[in-house]
Design an enzyme around this catalytic site. Sequence first.
Site, PDB file in Angstrom:
ATOM      1  N   ASP A   2       0.770  -1.351  -0.049  1.00  0.00           N
ATOM      2  CA  ASP A   2      -0.101   0.037  -0.168  1.00  0.00           C
ATOM      3  C   ASP A   2       0.968   1.332  -0.023  1.00  0.00           C
ATOM      4  OD1 ASP A   2      -2.354   1.421   0.043  1.00  0.00           O
ATOM      5  OD2 ASP A   2      -2.524   1.159   2.008  1.00  0.00           O
ATOM      6  N   ASN A  50     -10.482  -3.045  -5.626  1.00  0.00           N
ATOM      7  CA  ASN A  50      -9.706  -1.969  -6.494  1.00  0.00           C
ATOM      8  C   ASN A  50     -10.336  -1.801  -8.106  1.00  0.00           C
ATOM      9  OD1 ASN A  50      -6.527  -2.975  -5.464  1.00  0.00           O
ATOM     10  ND2 ASN A  50      -7.600  -1.406  -4.641  1.00  0.00           N
TER      11      ASN A  50
END
Length: 230
Positions: A2, A50
Amino acid sequence: MDGNGRWAKTRGLPRIFGHRAGADAVRRTVEASCELGIPALTLYAFSWENWDRPHDEIHELMGLLEEFLRREEPLLHKYRVQLKAIGRLEGLPENAAKALQQTIARTAHLDHMILTLALSYGGRQEIVDAARRLAELVHAGRLVPEQIDEALFSQQLYTAGLPDPDLIIRTSGEQRLSNFLLWQTSYAEFYVTPKPWPEFTKADLLDAIAEFERRDRRFGKAAAPAGAAG
Ligand code: IPE
Ligand code: MG
């Protein structure tokens, strides 16, 4: 993995530059893991959620995946890395899916480390898919519900055959699992570093492992009495 977007933003760059730098961190981390003798490494590359990102960013990420696989396959052979993928892979664009299937097939015999890419992956979706398959087997008369236990359930997950992770590393400071390996992480140790993924290095991996080695893993059992062996 991330923090690619934030890494780019602090440099005044578009998010894709963060993802490109993230791909370099993937190469470094695969190399470092092989050198350290880690038997299995799973990278959360693209989540089910996502897909809700802007179309352009998804397109760039999928292009990057394809490019990465084609460019880094020699590295997988050099370190004898077997590639696997987990997730609802049928949703991947054709070119990325093809590159992925080719690399998986060409590395299937390699045995130093298993590198698993979680793509179009969600832990809840994985559990739902496993429940569906078990229901189908029961419906077809090939299984009775009483036979379903943890071991049988695990065999229906995308990760069937892989060991449960010992250590989960999350970069860029967020302290959540974000739908990653929900079933498999029940007793995993969790390590969070504030560094964004593009800056993650072998030294950071070693820090995470050193911290992991200091943890007292009891798996729900009582702590051993002071002075007891083992
Ligand atoms: C991780 O970086 C890469 C992917 C999810 C593909 P992010 O894109 O989530 O970066 P931030 O969280 O916006 O910084
Ligand atoms: Mg993020």
